[in-house]
Design a protein around this motif. Structure first.
Motif, mmCIF file in Angstrom:
data_model
loop_
_atom_site.group_PDB
_atom_site.id
_atom_site.type_symbol
_atom_site.label_atom_id
_atom_site.label_comp_id
_atom_site.label_asym_id
_atom_site.label_seq_id
_atom_site.Cartn_x
_atom_site.Cartn_y
_atom_site.Cartn_z
ATOM 1 N N LYS A 181 21.620 39.961 42.757
ATOM 2 C CA LYS A 181 22.213 40.362 44.037
ATOM 3 C C LYS A 181 23.035 39.216 44.626
ATOM 4 N N GLU A 182 22.510 38.011 44.539
ATOM 5 C CA GLU A 182 23.224 36.837 45.059
ATOM 6 C C GLU A 182 24.548 36.645 44.326
ATOM 7 N N PHE A 183 24.546 36.830 43.022
ATOM 8 C CA PHE A 183 25.767 36.694 42.222
ATOM 9 C C PHE A 183 26.815 37.709 42.684
ATOM 10 N N TYR A 184 26.411 38.980 42.788
ATOM 11 C CA TYR A 184 27.363 40.002 43.215
ATOM 12 C C TYR A 184 27.806 39.781 44.660
ATOM 13 N N ASP A 185 26.925 39.305 45.515
ATOM 14 C CA ASP A 185 27.324 38.993 46.894
ATOM 15 C C ASP A 185 28.381 37.887 46.918
ATOM 16 N N ASN A 186 28.194 36.866 46.080
ATOM 17 C CA ASN A 186 29.180 35.771 45.998
ATOM 18 C C ASN A 186 30.524 36.277 45.479
ATOM 19 N N VAL A 187 30.465 37.168 44.513
ATOM 20 C CA VAL A 187 31.711 37.738 43.963
ATOM 21 C C VAL A 187 32.444 38.500 45.056
ATOM 22 N N ARG A 188 31.723 39.350 45.793
ATOM 23 C CA ARG A 188 32.350 40.136 46.874
ATOM 24 C C ARG A 188 32.865 39.236 47.996
ATOM 25 N N ALA A 189 32.119 38.172 48.282
ATOM 26 C CA ALA A 189 32.524 37.245 49.351
ATOM 27 C C ALA A 189 33.847 36.571 49.015
ATOM 28 N N ARG A 190 34.109 36.382 47.753
ATOM 29 C CA ARG A 190 35.380 35.776 47.326
ATOM 30 C C ARG A 190 36.532 36.770 47.412
ATOM 31 N N GLY A 191 36.206 38.022 47.677
ATOM 32 C CA GLY A 191 37.250 39.044 47.743
ATOM 33 C C GLY A 191 37.476 39.717 46.406
ATOM 34 N N ASP A 192 36.725 39.331 45.397
ATOM 35 C CA ASP A 192 36.841 39.960 44.085
ATOM 36 C C ASP A 192 35.890 41.140 43.994
ATOM 37 N N ASP A 250 27.290 29.079 39.088
ATOM 38 C CA ASP A 250 28.245 28.106 39.627
ATOM 39 C C ASP A 250 29.438 27.932 38.684
ATOM 40 N N ARG A 251 29.167 27.868 37.375
ATOM 41 C CA ARG A 251 30.261 27.691 36.408
ATOM 42 C C ARG A 251 31.193 28.899 36.389
ATOM 43 N N ILE A 252 30.610 30.106 36.363
ATOM 44 C CA ILE A 252 31.447 31.324 36.318
ATOM 45 C C ILE A 252 32.265 31.450 37.599
ATOM 46 N N LEU A 253 31.614 31.298 38.743
ATOM 47 C CA LEU A 253 32.329 31.432 40.015
ATOM 48 C C LEU A 253 33.336 30.299 40.219
ATOM 49 N N GLY A 254 33.074 29.169 39.598
ATOM 50 C CA GLY A 254 34.008 28.045 39.679
ATOM 51 C C GLY A 254 35.146 28.151 38.675
ATOM 52 N N GLY A 255 35.069 29.133 37.786
ATOM 53 C CA GLY A 255 36.139 29.342 36.809
ATOM 54 C C GLY A 255 36.053 28.428 35.601
ATOM 55 N N THR A 256 34.870 27.846 35.337
ATOM 56 C CA THR A 256 34.710 26.948 34.186
ATOM 57 C C THR A 256 33.531 27.370 33.308
ATOM 58 N N PRO A 257 33.549 28.601 32.805
ATOM 59 C CA PRO A 257 32.440 29.023 31.951
ATOM 60 C C PRO A 257 32.458 28.270 30.616
ATOM 61 N N GLU A 258 31.281 28.066 30.042
ATOM 62 C CA GLU A 258 31.165 27.343 28.771
ATOM 63 C C GLU A 258 30.811 28.263 27.611
ATOM 64 N N ARG A 259 30.070 29.334 27.865
ATOM 65 C CA ARG A 259 29.568 30.184 26.781
ATOM 66 C C ARG A 259 30.085 31.621 26.820
ATOM 67 N N CYS A 260 30.736 32.017 27.895
ATOM 68 C CA CYS A 260 31.164 33.421 28.011
ATOM 69 C C CYS A 260 32.648 33.472 28.371
ATOM 70 N N ASN A 261 33.138 34.680 28.541
ATOM 71 C CA ASN A 261 34.561 34.870 28.853
ATOM 72 C C ASN A 261 34.867 34.736 30.341
ATOM 73 N N GLY A 262 33.845 34.521 31.159
ATOM 74 C CA GLY A 262 34.056 34.332 32.585
ATOM 75 C C GLY A 262 34.139 35.607 33.386
ATOM 76 N N ALA A 263 33.815 36.743 32.763
ATOM 77 C CA ALA A 263 33.833 38.015 33.482
ATOM 78 C C ALA A 263 32.788 37.976 34.589
ATOM 79 N N LEU A 264 33.073 38.677 35.644
ATOM 80 C CA LEU A 264 32.164 38.697 36.795
ATOM 81 C C LEU A 264 31.135 39.810 36.633
ATOM 82 N N THR A 265 30.344 39.692 35.553
ATOM 83 C CA THR A 265 29.324 40.694 35.246
ATOM 84 C C THR A 265 27.992 40.014 34.990
ATOM 85 N N ILE A 266 26.943 40.805 35.065
ATOM 86 C CA ILE A 266 25.602 40.300 34.782
ATOM 87 C C ILE A 266 25.480 39.940 33.308
#
Length: 152
Positions: A55-66, A16-32
């Protein structure tokens, strides 16, 4: 005292934090890797134990168009490898043509060599140097002069 969150809850919160654009511990890259770092869990938690969350994470990333970063990197690598393969194909074609030319030259040289050897063995006359290649004769005493079959 509240129970410690389990791995799945940590991963979902990190997702939720990464997809929301508010990561706390990482650079926010859309990777596992970034997701595992953000969740504070080992990467193999996503690649082996919770593959459904991956799979859910990557599906959410693709659903956003990214496109996930890993997929972008792989597509770039595939493009580069296709270009290298095309260059290699041209080089291989050139090398095959060179091999054919060299085989032809070797065949011709071998054939000429066989003909020359055959002519040399079939000759009955004595070979003598051509007049332009003759060396001046050195006079030798008759006793020291070698007896050869070439003299007539």
């Amino acid at each position: 005292m509240s129970p410690a969150p389990n791995e799945r809850d940590l991963i979902r919160a990190a997702m939720d934090r990464i997809l929301g654009g508010t990561p706390e511990r990482c650079n926010g890259a859309l990777t596992i890797v970034a997701l595992a770092l953000e969740a504070g869990v080992p990467r193999n938690a996503l690649t082996q134990r919770h593959t459904d969350l991956k799979k859910e994470f990557y599906d959410n990333v693709r659903a956003r168009g990214d496109t996930p970063d890993s997929e972008r990197r792989l597509r770039k690598q595939v493009r580069r490898l296709k270009e290298l393969r095309a260059v290699d194909a041209v080089e291989i074609a050139d090398l095959k043509a060179d091999v054919e030319a060299l085989v032809g030259a070797l065949h011709q040289a071998t054939t000429e060599n066989q003909l020359l050897r055959q002519q040399l063995t079939e000759r009955t006359a004595v070979l003598r140097p051509l007049p332009s290649q003759r060396q001046p004769e050195v006079s030798r005493p008759e006793s020291r002069r070698p007896d050869t079959k070439f003299e007539r």
